[in-house]
Motif scaffolding. Structure first.
Motif, PDB file in Angstrom:
ATOM      1  N   PRO A   1       0.812  -1.220   0.000  1.00 33.46           N
ATOM      2  CA  PRO A   1       0.000   0.000   0.000  1.00 33.46           C
ATOM      3  C   PRO A   1       0.848   1.274   0.000  1.00 33.46           C
ATOM      4  O   PRO A   1       0.480   2.264  -0.647  1.00 33.46           O
ATOM      5  CB  PRO A   1      -0.813  -0.120   1.291  1.00 33.46           C
ATOM      6  CG  PRO A   1      -0.871  -1.588   1.567  1.00 33.46           C
ATOM      7  CD  PRO A   1       0.451  -2.118   1.117  1.00 33.46           C
TER       8      PRO A   1
ATOM      9  N   GLY B   1       0.964   4.028  -3.022  1.00 33.82           N
ATOM     10  CA  GLY B   1       0.735   5.437  -2.731  1.00 33.82           C
ATOM     11  C   GLY B   1       1.885   6.305  -3.211  1.00 33.82           C
ATOM     12  O   GLY B   1       1.674   7.386  -3.785  1.00 33.82           O
TER      13      GLY B   1
ATOM     14  N   ALA C   1      -1.654   8.691   1.754  1.00 32.83           N
ATOM     15  CA  ALA C   1      -2.866   8.136   1.138  1.00 32.83           C
ATOM     16  C   ALA C   1      -2.823   6.614   1.115  1.00 32.83           C
ATOM     17  O   ALA C   1      -3.818   5.944   1.417  1.00 32.83           O
ATOM     18  CB  ALA C   1      -3.037   8.701  -0.271  1.00 32.83           C
TER      19      ALA C   1
ATOM     20  N   GLU D   1      -5.537   4.311   3.200  1.00 30.91           N
ATOM     21  CA  GLU D   1      -6.427   3.382   2.498  1.00 30.91           C
ATOM     22  C   GLU D   1      -6.334   1.985   3.107  1.00 30.91           C
ATOM     23  O   GLU D   1      -7.345   1.310   3.288  1.00 30.91           O
ATOM     24  CB  GLU D   1      -6.082   3.348   1.011  1.00 30.91           C
ATOM     25  CG  GLU D   1      -6.583   4.571   0.258  1.00 30.91           C
ATOM     26  CD  GLU D   1      -6.397   4.468  -1.245  1.00 30.91           C
ATOM     27  OE1 GLU D   1      -5.774   3.491  -1.706  1.00 30.91           O
ATOM     28  OE2 GLU D   1      -6.866   5.384  -1.949  1.00 30.91           O
ATOM     29  N   GLU D   2      -5.126   1.568   3.447  1.00 29.41           N
ATOM     30  CA  GLU D   2      -4.955   0.247   4.059  1.00 29.41           C
ATOM     31  C   GLU D   2      -5.510   0.229   5.478  1.00 29.41           C
ATOM     32  O   GLU D   2      -6.098  -0.772   5.911  1.00 29.41           O
ATOM     33  CB  GLU D   2      -3.471  -0.129   4.060  1.00 29.41           C
ATOM     34  CG  GLU D   2      -3.163  -1.490   4.669  1.00 29.41           C
ATOM     35  CD  GLU D   2      -3.715  -2.667   3.882  1.00 29.41           C
ATOM     36  OE1 GLU D   2      -3.693  -3.797   4.419  1.00 29.41           O
ATOM     37  OE2 GLU D   2      -4.153  -2.473   2.724  1.00 29.41           O
TER      38      GLU D   2
ATOM     39  N   ALA E   1      -9.180  -0.184   5.173  1.00 32.16           N
ATOM     40  CA  ALA E   1      -9.494  -1.547   4.728  1.00 32.16           C
ATOM     41  C   ALA E   1      -9.401  -2.526   5.886  1.00 32.16           C
ATOM     42  O   ALA E   1     -10.259  -3.410   6.048  1.00 32.16           O
ATOM     43  CB  ALA E   1      -8.553  -1.955   3.600  1.00 32.16           C
TER      44      ALA E   1
ATOM     45  N   ARG F   1     -11.397   6.865  10.306  1.00 36.16           N
ATOM     46  CA  ARG F   1     -11.936   7.859   9.363  1.00 36.16           C
ATOM     47  C   ARG F   1     -11.563   9.275   9.791  1.00 36.16           C
ATOM     48  O   ARG F   1     -11.308  10.136   8.943  1.00 36.16           O
ATOM     49  CB  ARG F   1     -13.452   7.711   9.261  1.00 36.16           C
ATOM     50  CG  ARG F   1     -13.880   6.560   8.359  1.00 36.16           C
ATOM     51  CD  ARG F   1     -15.370   6.417   8.303  1.00 36.16           C
ATOM     52  NE  ARG F   1     -15.775   5.503   7.236  1.00 36.16           N
ATOM     53  CZ  ARG F   1     -16.911   4.825   7.225  1.00 36.16           C
ATOM     54  NH1 ARG F   1     -17.763   4.937   8.243  1.00 36.16           N
ATOM     55  NH2 ARG F   1     -17.201   4.031   6.217  1.00 36.16           N
TER      56      ARG F   1
ATOM     57  N   THR G   1      -8.180   9.942   8.588  1.00 37.07           N
ATOM     58  CA  THR G   1      -8.190  10.080   7.133  1.00 37.07           C
ATOM     59  C   THR G   1      -8.743  11.430   6.713  1.00 37.07           C
ATOM     60  O   THR G   1      -8.196  12.100   5.824  1.00 37.07           O
ATOM     61  CB  THR G   1      -9.015   8.951   6.509  1.00 37.07           C
ATOM     62  OG1 THR G   1      -8.507   7.697   6.962  1.00 37.07           O
ATOM     63  CG2 THR G   1      -8.952   9.000   4.996  1.00 37.07           C
TER      64      THR G   1
ATOM     65  N   VAL H   1      -8.738   9.578  -0.474  1.00 34.99           N
ATOM     66  CA  VAL H   1      -8.742   8.220   0.080  1.00 34.99           C
ATOM     67  C   VAL H   1     -10.174   7.694   0.093  1.00 34.99           C
ATOM     68  O   VAL H   1     -11.040   8.259   0.774  1.00 34.99           O
ATOM     69  CB  VAL H   1      -8.152   8.211   1.502  1.00 34.99           C
ATOM     70  CG1 VAL H   1      -8.206   6.797   2.091  1.00 34.99           C
ATOM     71  CG2 VAL H   1      -6.717   8.730   1.481  1.00 34.99           C
ATOM     72  N   LYS H   2     -10.405   6.618  -0.622  1.00 38.78           N
ATOM     73  CA  LYS H   2     -11.740   6.015  -0.671  1.00 38.78           C
ATOM     74  C   LYS H   2     -12.103   5.445   0.698  1.00 38.78           C
ATOM     75  O   LYS H   2     -11.244   4.931   1.413  1.00 38.78           O
ATOM     76  CB  LYS H   2     -11.781   4.900  -1.713  1.00 38.78           C
ATOM     77  CG  LYS H   2     -11.578   5.374  -3.142  1.00 38.78           C
ATOM     78  CD  LYS H   2     -11.570   4.191  -4.109  1.00 38.78           C
ATOM     79  CE  LYS H   2     -11.305   4.651  -5.540  1.00 38.78           C
ATOM     80  NZ  LYS H   2     -11.231   3.494  -6.472  1.00 38.78           N
ATOM     81  N   GLY H   3     -13.392   5.535   1.022  1.00 35.50           N
ATOM     82  CA  GLY H   3     -13.873   4.961   2.273  1.00 35.50           C
ATOM     83  C   GLY H   3     -13.930   5.942   3.420  1.00 35.50           C
ATOM     84  O   GLY H   3     -14.399   5.614   4.511  1.00 35.50           O
TER      85      GLY H   3
ATOM     86  N   ARG I   1     -14.963  12.472  -2.618  1.00 36.43           N
ATOM     87  CA  ARG I   1     -14.031  13.064  -3.590  1.00 36.43           C
ATOM     88  C   ARG I   1     -14.515  14.450  -4.012  1.00 36.43           C
ATOM     89  O   ARG I   1     -13.717  15.374  -4.199  1.00 36.43           O
ATOM     90  CB  ARG I   1     -13.899  12.142  -4.805  1.00 36.43           C
ATOM     91  CG  ARG I   1     -12.752  12.524  -5.742  1.00 36.43           C
ATOM     92  CD  ARG I   1     -12.653  11.541  -6.901  1.00 36.43           C
ATOM     93  NE  ARG I   1     -11.559  11.881  -7.811  1.00 36.43           N
ATOM     94  CZ  ARG I   1     -10.317  11.431  -7.706  1.00 36.43           C
ATOM     95  NH1 ARG I   1     -10.002  10.609  -6.703  1.00 36.43           N
ATOM     96  NH2 ARG I   1      -9.387  11.792  -8.568  1.00 36.43           N
TER      97      ARG I   1
END
Length: 348
Positions: free
Chosen positions: A147, A151, A174, A178-179, A182, A200, A203, A230-232, A237
């Motif tokens: 990851p 990044g 990032a 993300e990891e 996850a 979160r 993040t 970062v998704k999640g 976005r």
């Protein structure tokens, strides 16, 4: 086996509550602010110590926390242990950022070493090889976690157009986050309920601060910032793009209200700087960690919350060490800590 795991968690959670009672918070933190020298601070924290400099104390503080995270992760195992393991990688990532700055600036390893933190053997990096890497791609090939490599390579695309370490550091952050999300999402539902909000928050603090610093410190256009979304996270976005396009720093915070910061102080928003936002975000992080610690009590949420509170403690103790070194008055020091006695953005 299920019974054994429950008993292990009960024992660890009880142990964590005991550790929490010894942290530098509230009245103890206030008392530490009144110490006259760094040597006094070191002896208050480590009674057998003979540290004479702030740098020596700070290195031991970081190593102590990294070793504690490794110990807790080993006790937990499974999905919970994977979360704790990854929290330890954050310290490794900070050393990678230092080395990435060296790569971007053509700095020698001798100049970088004072800024590298001492870490346990399992988090050690091939420092000499990283410092001599001739390109971002060669540097990334030496990074130990996929990851982080991914990044870093995400940042390399923008770095090739504008060779600033900002892009490499943002890519590392990032990839790490993300990891982290996850691994938090992979937890059982009950644990995820307590752990995911803390992950979160970290993040979305990254999102807010990257937008603010990228726009107002580096003068970057949104297209140079948004690829690091970062998704999640709670910040979408689209919201991140709006932050990166904001007219004022306070507008960035307003877009992050309720997800990276709590209530915003009123005031002259034109006077705010990115540095004014970070204490607000970490105050929320500390609040969420305390909430999870109380709510989970004897579960994994309390363990992860404890590590988050320890992270705040580490930041506070490093701030305190530097402040005492510079002979800052106790009331000034206390306003610089998390949570601050009272800290408002400039212009309020």
């Amino acid at each position: 086996m299920v019974l054994r795991s429950a008993l292990d968690m009960d024992f660890l959670a009880a142990n964590i509550h005991g550790r929490r009672s010894r942290l530098a918070e509230a009245e103890r933190l206030d008392a530490l602010c009144r110490l006259p020298t760094v040597t006094d601070l070191a002896r208050a924290l480590f009674p057998e110590s003979r540290f004479l400099t702030a740098a020596a104390l700070e290195r031991v503080l970081v190593l102590d926390q990294a070793e504690e995270l490794a110990e807790i992760a080993l006790r937990l195992g499974g999905a919970a242990g994977r979360v704790l393991d990854w929290l330890g990688v954050r310290f490794q990532m900070e050393n990678l950022k230092v080395l990435a700055r060296g790569l971007a600036g053509g700095m020698a390893l001798a100049d970088l070493r004072p800024h590298l933190v001492l870490l346990p053997d399992d988090l050690a990096l091939p420092v000499e090889a990283l410092a001599s890497a001739g390109s971002v791609e060669a540097f990334a090939a030496l990074v130990p976690h996929e990851p982080l490599r991914e990044g870093l390579l995400r940042g390399a695309v923008l770095f090739a157009r504008r060779p600033k370490a900002f892009f490499l550091e943002a890519g590392l952050d990032a990839g790490y986050l993300e990891e982290l999300l996850a691994r938090a999402r992979a937890l059982p539902a009950a644990d995820r309920h307590d752990v995911l909000p803390i992950a979160r928050q970290e993040t979305d603090t990254f999102h807010m601060m990257l937008a603010a610093r990228g726009k107002f410190h580096y003068g970057l256009e949104p297209e140079a910032i948004v690829p690091f979304h970062v998704k999640g996270a709670l910040v979408s976005r689209e919201a991140f793009a709006a932050m990166a396009s904001a007219e004022h720093v306070a507008d960035v915070a307003a877009l992050a209200a309720g997800v990276a910061v709590d209530e915003l102080p009123a005031g002259a928003k034109e006077a705010w700087t990115p540095a004014d936002l970070e204490p607000l975000a970490w105050a929320r992080y500390y609040r969420l960690a305390n909430r999870a610690f109380r709510r989970s009590h004897m579960g994994l949420g309390a363990v992860v919350a404890y590590t988050a509170i320890r992270r705040v403690e580490l930041a506070n103790l490093i701030t305190l060490s530097e402040g005492i070194r510079l002979s800052r008055p106790p009331d000034v020091l206390r306003r610089c800590l998390i949570p601050a006695a009272r800290r408002e953005p400039k212009g309020v």
